[in-house]
Design a protein around this motif. Structure first.
Motif, PDB file in Angstrom:
ATOM      1  N   ASN A  20       0.846  -1.190   0.000  1.00 43.53           N
ATOM      2  CA  ASN A  20       0.000   0.000   0.000  1.00 43.53           C
ATOM      3  C   ASN A  20       0.888   1.249   0.000  1.00 43.53           C
ATOM      4  OD1 ASN A  20      -1.606   2.219   0.785  1.00 43.53           O
ATOM      5  ND2 ASN A  20      -3.029   0.873   1.845  1.00 43.53           N
ATOM      6  N   GLU A  21       0.876   1.982  -1.100  1.00 45.68           N
ATOM      7  CA  GLU A  21       1.721   3.174  -1.237  1.00 45.68           C
ATOM      8  C   GLU A  21       1.366   4.248  -0.208  1.00 45.68           C
ATOM      9  OE1 GLU A  21       1.914   4.667  -5.238  1.00 45.68           O
ATOM     10  OE2 GLU A  21       2.216   2.645  -6.052  1.00 45.68           O
ATOM     11  N   ASP A  22       0.097   4.357   0.164  1.00 46.67           N
ATOM     12  CA  ASP A  22      -0.304   5.339   1.177  1.00 46.67           C
ATOM     13  C   ASP A  22       0.329   5.018   2.526  1.00 46.67           C
ATOM     14  OD1 ASP A  22      -1.807   6.908  -0.530  1.00 46.67           O
ATOM     15  OD2 ASP A  22      -3.697   5.882  -0.058  1.00 46.67           O
ATOM     16  N   ARG A  25       3.900   6.146   2.326  1.00 46.04           N
ATOM     17  CA  ARG A  25       3.956   7.620   2.356  1.00 46.04           C
ATOM     18  C   ARG A  25       3.764   8.135   3.783  1.00 46.04           C
ATOM     19  NH1 ARG A  25       0.162  10.902   2.812  1.00 46.04           N
ATOM     20  NH2 ARG A  25      -1.483   9.497   2.141  1.00 46.04           N
TER      21      ARG A  25
END
Length: 108
Positions: A20-22, A25
């Motif tokens: 999950n890129e979020d 981040r």
């Protein structure tokens, strides 16, 4: 740690790898905030991140996986202002007093 949480240990994990890129981040942002609070601008070794003094604003809330238990969530990292290390308790008491502003004192 001073005040009512003196002796309390807080552990924070920063997500660095995840599908999950979020999540990644958010983990990078949290790590960046932590590094700024401890005055580290370039990390070359994780030992640079351990055992540093800083102020942490926390919130207690019910755990998602077990609402009958509580968890402590870090809301904010801050540097300890210059010269405060010797009297942190007095500094925190003054900051708490300032935060107790009544609605009549708010200038808008």
């Amino acid at each position: 740690i001073e005040g009512s949480r003196k002796g309390y240990r807080i552990t924070q994990r920063f997500t660095n790898r995840n599908r999950n890129e979020d999540a990644v981040r958010i983990g990078h942002q949290q790590l960046s905030n932590y590094c700024r609070a401890i005055g580290v601008t370039k990390v070359t070794d994780t030992n640079q991140l351990c055992g540093k003094a800083l102020l942490v604003e926390v919130e207690s809330r019910k755990r998602r996986d077990d609402p009958t238990k509580m968890e402590v969530v870090i809301k904010k990292y801050s540097q300890i202002p210059q010269g405060v290390n010797n009297n942190l308790t007095a500094y925190l008491a003054e900051e708490a007093r300032k935060a107790e502003t009544t609605s009549e004192e708010i200038p808008f």
